[in-house]
Design a protein around this motif. Sequence first.
Motif, PDB file in Angstrom:
ATOM      1  N   SER A 221       0.824  -1.208   0.000  1.00 33.50           N
ATOM      2  CA  SER A 221       0.000   0.000   0.000  1.00 33.50           C
ATOM      3  C   SER A 221       0.853   1.250   0.000  1.00 33.50           C
ATOM      4  N   THR A 222       2.099   1.134   0.459  1.00 30.51           N
ATOM      5  CA  THR A 222       3.021   2.266   0.436  1.00 30.51           C
ATOM      6  C   THR A 222       4.291   1.834  -0.286  1.00 30.51           C
ATOM      7  N   GLU A 223       5.083   2.797  -0.678  1.00 34.81           N
ATOM      8  CA  GLU A 223       6.266   2.475  -1.471  1.00 34.81           C
ATOM      9  C   GLU A 223       7.286   1.686  -0.657  1.00 34.81           C
ATOM     10  N   ASN A 224       7.431   2.040   0.619  1.00 34.69           N
ATOM     11  CA  ASN A 224       8.486   1.433   1.417  1.00 34.69           C
ATOM     12  C   ASN A 224       7.958   0.533   2.526  1.00 34.69           C
ATOM     13  N   GLY A 225       6.748   0.113   2.477  1.00 31.72           N
ATOM     14  CA  GLY A 225       6.249  -0.863   3.428  1.00 31.72           C
ATOM     15  C   GLY A 225       6.886  -2.223   3.143  1.00 31.72           C
ATOM     16  N   ILE A 226       7.267  -2.942   4.176  1.00 29.93           N
ATOM     17  CA  ILE A 226       8.009  -4.202   4.013  1.00 29.93           C
ATOM     18  C   ILE A 226       7.124  -5.343   4.500  1.00 29.93           C
ATOM     19  N   TYR A 227       6.820  -6.295   3.599  1.00 31.13           N
ATOM     20  CA  TYR A 227       6.066  -7.492   3.949  1.00 31.13           C
ATOM     21  C   TYR A 227       7.055  -8.634   4.131  1.00 31.13           C
ATOM     22  N   LEU A 228       6.848  -9.416   5.189  1.00 33.44           N
ATOM     23  CA  LEU A 228       7.810 -10.450   5.553  1.00 33.44           C
ATOM     24  C   LEU A 228       7.101 -11.774   5.793  1.00 33.44           C
ATOM     25  N   LEU A 229       7.768 -12.855   5.391  1.00 31.65           N
ATOM     26  CA  LEU A 229       7.363 -14.210   5.775  1.00 31.65           C
ATOM     27  C   LEU A 229       8.442 -14.717   6.716  1.00 31.65           C
ATOM     28  N   LEU A 230       8.044 -15.056   7.940  1.00 30.38           N
ATOM     29  CA  LEU A 230       8.993 -15.373   9.004  1.00 30.38           C
ATOM     30  C   LEU A 230       8.791 -16.797   9.507  1.00 30.38           C
ATOM     31  N   ARG A 231       9.914 -17.372   9.982  1.00 30.65           N
ATOM     32  CA  ARG A 231       9.872 -18.595  10.796  1.00 30.65           C
ATOM     33  C   ARG A 231      10.577 -18.237  12.096  1.00 30.65           C
ATOM     34  N   GLU A 232       9.778 -18.151  13.151  1.00 29.77           N
ATOM     35  CA  GLU A 232      10.242 -17.521  14.389  1.00 29.77           C
ATOM     36  C   GLU A 232      10.646 -16.087  14.029  1.00 29.77           C
ATOM     37  N   GLN A 282       1.238 -22.993   9.993  1.00 28.39           N
ATOM     38  CA  GLN A 282       2.487 -23.746  10.072  1.00 28.39           C
ATOM     39  C   GLN A 282       3.196 -23.407  11.382  1.00 28.39           C
ATOM     40  N   PRO A 283       3.627 -24.359  12.139  1.00 29.19           N
ATOM     41  CA  PRO A 283       4.238 -24.098  13.458  1.00 29.19           C
ATOM     42  C   PRO A 283       5.444 -23.165  13.350  1.00 29.19           C
ATOM     43  N   GLY A 284       5.373 -22.033  14.115  1.00 29.84           N
ATOM     44  CA  GLY A 284       6.461 -21.073  14.151  1.00 29.84           C
ATOM     45  C   GLY A 284       6.488 -20.108  12.979  1.00 29.84           C
ATOM     46  N   TRP A 285       5.616 -20.289  11.993  1.00 26.12           N
ATOM     47  CA  TRP A 285       5.607 -19.416  10.828  1.00 26.12           C
ATOM     48  C   TRP A 285       4.599 -18.283  11.047  1.00 26.12           C
ATOM     49  N   ARG A 286       4.927 -17.103  10.508  1.00 26.48           N
ATOM     50  CA  ARG A 286       4.033 -15.954  10.630  1.00 26.48           C
ATOM     51  C   ARG A 286       4.343 -14.945   9.538  1.00 26.48           C
ATOM     52  N   MET A 287       3.320 -14.123   9.271  1.00 23.39           N
ATOM     53  CA  MET A 287       3.459 -13.000   8.349  1.00 23.39           C
ATOM     54  C   MET A 287       3.652 -11.733   9.157  1.00 23.39           C
ATOM     55  N   ALA A 288       4.429 -10.800   8.619  1.00 24.60           N
ATOM     56  CA  ALA A 288       4.670  -9.526   9.306  1.00 24.60           C
ATOM     57  C   ALA A 288       4.778  -8.413   8.267  1.00 24.60           C
ATOM     58  N   VAL A 289       4.511  -7.186   8.738  1.00 28.90           N
ATOM     59  CA  VAL A 289       4.672  -6.002   7.900  1.00 28.90           C
ATOM     60  C   VAL A 289       5.330  -4.923   8.738  1.00 28.90           C
ATOM     61  N   LEU A 290       6.312  -4.238   8.155  1.00 18.36           N
ATOM     62  CA  LEU A 290       6.989  -3.107   8.782  1.00 18.36           C
ATOM     63  C   LEU A 290       6.658  -1.852   7.981  1.00 18.36           C
ATOM     64  N   LEU A 291       6.215  -0.815   8.673  1.00 15.43           N
ATOM     65  CA  LEU A 291       5.808   0.428   8.005  1.00 15.43           C
ATOM     66  C   LEU A 291       6.565   1.593   8.635  1.00 15.43           C
ATOM     67  N   PRO A 292       7.572   2.130   7.967  1.00 13.90           N
ATOM     68  CA  PRO A 292       8.340   3.263   8.536  1.00 13.90           C
ATOM     69  C   PRO A 292       7.438   4.465   8.815  1.00 13.90           C
ATOM     70  N   TYR A 293       7.810   5.215   9.858  1.00 11.54           N
ATOM     71  CA  TYR A 293       7.037   6.400  10.221  1.00 11.54           C
ATOM     72  C   TYR A 293       6.892   7.360   9.044  1.00 11.54           C
ATOM     73  N   GLY A 294       7.957   7.489   8.258  1.00 17.39           N
ATOM     74  CA  GLY A 294       7.930   8.442   7.151  1.00 17.39           C
ATOM     75  C   GLY A 294       6.803   8.159   6.181  1.00 17.39           C
ATOM     76  N   GLU A 295       6.490   6.868   5.967  1.00 19.32           N
ATOM     77  CA  GLU A 295       5.418   6.509   5.048  1.00 19.32           C
ATOM     78  C   GLU A 295       4.052   6.868   5.621  1.00 19.32           C
ATOM     79  N   VAL A 296       3.949   6.839   6.939  1.00 18.46           N
ATOM     80  CA  VAL A 296       2.660   7.152   7.580  1.00 18.46           C
ATOM     81  C   VAL A 296       2.428   8.652   7.626  1.00 18.46           C
ATOM     82  N   TYR A 297       3.484   9.403   7.966  1.00 16.87           N
ATOM     83  CA  TYR A 297       3.302  10.830   8.218  1.00 16.87           C
ATOM     84  C   TYR A 297       3.664  11.719   7.027  1.00 16.87           C
ATOM     85  N   ARG A 298       4.160  11.113   5.926  1.00 14.08           N
ATOM     86  CA  ARG A 298       4.509  11.938   4.775  1.00 14.08           C
ATOM     87  C   ARG A 298       3.301  12.711   4.235  1.00 14.08           C
TER      88      ARG A 298
END
Length: 605
Positions: A221-232, A282-298
């Motif tokens: 949804s934003t240029e610099n939002g980071i979507y992650l697939l994690l195991r732990e 899946q055990p220990g697996w999860r999705m995550a997203v990181l959204l820098p402040y700059g993308e929110v407040y720009r």
Amino acid sequence: MITDFYSRLKKLFTDSSLQSKLVWIYFLLIILPLGFFTFYAVHQLSALVKKQTLASVHKAFDNTADAVEGELGRLGSVLDILTMDQIVYQVSSQEHSDYSYTRRLADSTQLATTFEHLRLLSGVSSIRMYVKNDYLYSNQQHDIIPVSEVEGSGWYRSLDGSLSSFWFYPGDFSDQPEKERNWFTAMRVIYNPSNIHEPLAILRADTRASRLEQLIRQPGSTENGIYLLLRENEVLLSSSDTYSAELVSSCISQYTGDIPGQWESLTLEGQGCYALCSPLPQPGWRMAVLLPYGEVYRPSHTLRLEMLLVVCIVGLLSYGIALAISRSTLSRLSRLNQTMQAVEQGDVAIRITPEGKDEIGQLMGSFSRMMERIDSLMDEKVAYGREIKNLELKALQAQINPHFLYNSLDLISCTAIVHNVPEITRMVSALARFYKLSLSRGREVISIEDELQHARLYIQIQNMRFENRIHVEWDIEEKVKDCQIIKIVLQPLIENAIIHGIFEKPERSGTLSVSAGCREDGIRIIVRDDGVGMDATALHANFDPTPPGDITQTKGGYGIRNINDRLHLAYGAPYGLFCESIPGSHTTVTIFIPVIRPCPAKNRS
């Protein structure tokens, strides 16, 4: 201290020029409220933009997590189906006695067909099975592989023999050939139904890593939002190449997940960001997203600069317009002030031409009309001065006329007695008493009994003149007789009823009824005649109150409107005269006054 400061500030503002005051008022009433409103609007809009941005990213993140979960879930569903297939157990069985080569070949061919159908229906990339027996299968059945070929691989050694499924990502296949390193894989161990501790085979379902990578890179949804697939906290896939896996892993390790579905503030490479995680089946697996402040407040920063620019432009334009308007206004006020100063110095002939239709133009016009009115009033004052002199002379004469009138009436009465003419004696006596009650020793307020007596004498005189053509019916309550009323109110009404009502009839005679009674709200004196009545025009001319500012004009004596005005002045708006008339039938006039008792007489020493 504060009082002294306030006094100085007030004096400074009072002594300042009008233009300075207008500038200060402009600043206080326009610039300050506009600035506060802009600050408040920016603050609220920033909060709204933040809320909407986080909500939008949250929604996109949920969609991505659902897509990834669905892609991985297909792998598990394929394994669930295969673990229920009897042929899987036949092919992986190590019993040789009752399992002929022909049957083995037929079963392996059918199982390969099953793998192909499931792959096409589910959309997974490949399905394989690793078996421990030493059966010889057709070279075409490349989906059924001996375990001996993979026993040395790292992923095989990680299997601990439990009944649960095992999930792998491309990094787990680093010791495999290049073509085997691009899979997300689900594996499940198949055990002998007769001995659950004896593993028979390993089922494997794969999907290409590029498919999952495409899913997490699509919905940003934003240029610099980071979507992650994690195991732990290990990063399996990332939608951004800006930050290293180690930095992202260190950042995501700060996530506590105390409130599910709640954004948390984390630190990524010294900068703030919002983080949100969602667990996968899946055990220990999860999705995550990181959204820098700059993308929110720009957006809010951009909006703040735009609103500040708009406020500055509007402020400057408004100031220029206000300055031009103030100069135009002050020029007219200055001319008006100069004209007023000239009038103050005695030049009453000076005039000013009104300019504009606003309040200042109206003030200039009002001042001009006021000066004209002053000229008119000065002329009227001169005329009134002459009239007052004439009235003073007439008043002096009026003080002499009653004594002369009484003496003359006494002489006429004596002469009538000498010549034995009793009718003249009665007439003169009634006339003398009539004028005596009219004068009332200069009093303006008399008792209702005296007012009624004054009316009786008038009717008596009229009957002497007109041969008793007026029949009178009296109905007076005793308790109203001593109440007070302004004088000469009833007699003009009776006179009007006789002359303009009864005497207008062809027979020139009729009945007049007079009643007086006391009620809770006041006293009502009612005069009713059976004369010719009045139409609406006559009622309006005689009984409507005089408009404010006008003077009641009467010709010779007391008029009906004069009486109504006198009652309004003496007792107020609720009281006065009220008339009801039907042409050709009758007229009823009601005098409505308050109950006023005479003050008790003081004891005299």
